[in-house]
Design a protein around this motif. Structure first.
Motif, short mmCIF file in Angstrom:
data_model
loop_
_atom_site.label_atom_id
_atom_site.label_comp_id
_atom_site.label_asym_id
_atom_site.label_seq_id
_atom_site.Cartn_x
_atom_site.Cartn_y
_atom_site.Cartn_z
N TYR A 1 22.90 52.35 65.86
CA TYR A 1 23.17 52.77 64.48
C TYR A 1 22.18 53.87 64.07
O TYR A 1 22.57 54.90 63.52
N ARG A 2 20.90 53.66 64.39
CA ARG A 2 19.88 54.65 64.02
C ARG A 2 20.09 55.97 64.76
O ARG A 2 19.92 57.04 64.19
N LEU B 1 21.29 40.01 63.24
CA LEU B 1 21.80 40.75 64.40
C LEU B 1 20.65 41.31 65.24
O LEU B 1 20.65 41.17 66.46
N SER B 2 19.67 41.92 64.56
CA SER B 2 18.54 42.54 65.27
C SER B 2 17.68 41.51 65.99
O SER B 2 17.08 41.81 67.01
N GLU C 1 27.23 41.90 74.75
CA GLU C 1 27.36 40.96 75.86
C GLU C 1 28.67 41.31 76.55
O GLU C 1 29.42 42.14 76.06
N GLU C 2 28.94 40.67 77.67
CA GLU C 2 30.12 41.04 78.44
C GLU C 2 31.40 41.05 77.61
O GLU C 2 32.20 41.97 77.71
N LYS D 1 18.97 43.98 70.25
CA LYS D 1 18.32 45.21 69.75
C LYS D 1 19.31 46.38 69.68
O LYS D 1 19.13 47.30 68.89
N THR D 2 20.33 46.37 70.53
CA THR D 2 21.22 47.53 70.66
C THR D 2 21.95 47.96 69.40
O THR D 2 22.03 49.15 69.14
N PRO D 3 22.55 47.04 68.60
CA PRO D 3 23.28 47.51 67.42
C PRO D 3 22.42 48.37 66.47
O PRO D 3 22.87 49.44 66.03
#
Length: 156
Positions: free
Chosen positions: A51-52, A40-41, A72-73, A45-47
């Motif tokens: 989460y952090r 995923l990372s 994404e959209e 980068k966002t998840p």
């Protein structure tokens, strides 16, 4: 009731053109760095970042909670907290918490129906969390499939 669709492939590249939610299980101690989260990372980068931040905020950061991150959209990643710590406890129990899996997937089901989205996942809870698919699958059927949410499970 919709059947679970099993496919070979990568859950970070969910099939279809509809709105899609990629779900995965997180721990309750803020750890991110092994297993499916690495894929995923690599893609987004966002998840991990959210989460952090969620962990630092301590706001509702507990078993049974879900964080939906738009990547994404028409794609979200659901950071689902259903793993207690990261190692087996002194009784030898795996970190997975099946009750929490049921809680988080119920929330995912509501979100999916609201957004008219399908749900995509690796075999959640069966890697580092130490869960058994024969325990997870019935929870998926009850919380998602029986609510007419389309589910695709990816075997890499």
């Amino acid at each position: 009731m919709k059947e679970i669709q099993y496919v070979r492939g990568d859950a970070t590249t969910p099939i279809g053109n509809d709105k899609r939610i990629i779900v995965h299980i997180c721990n309750d101690i803020g750890g991110w760095g092994k297993g499916f989260v690495m894929a995923l990372s690599k893609k987004w980068k966002t998840p991990e970042k959210q989460y952090r931040e969620w962990f630092k905020s301590k706001e509702n950061f507990e078993l049974g909670e879900v964080q939906f991150v738009a990547v994404e959209e028409d794609i979200w990643v659901a950071n689902m907290i259903a793993q207690h710590k990261i190692n087996r406890n002194e009784k030898g129990e795996a970190p997975i918490r099946y009750e929490s899996v049921k809680e988080v997937l119920t929330k995912v089901s509501d979100f999916a129906r609201e957004k008219q989205a399908s749900v995509h996942m690796p075999r959640i809870g069966c890697g580092l969390a130490g869960g058994k698919w024969e325990c997870i699958e019935p929870i998926i059927l009850e919380t998602l499939s029986e609510k007419d949410v389309e589910v695709t499970v990816y075997d890499f």
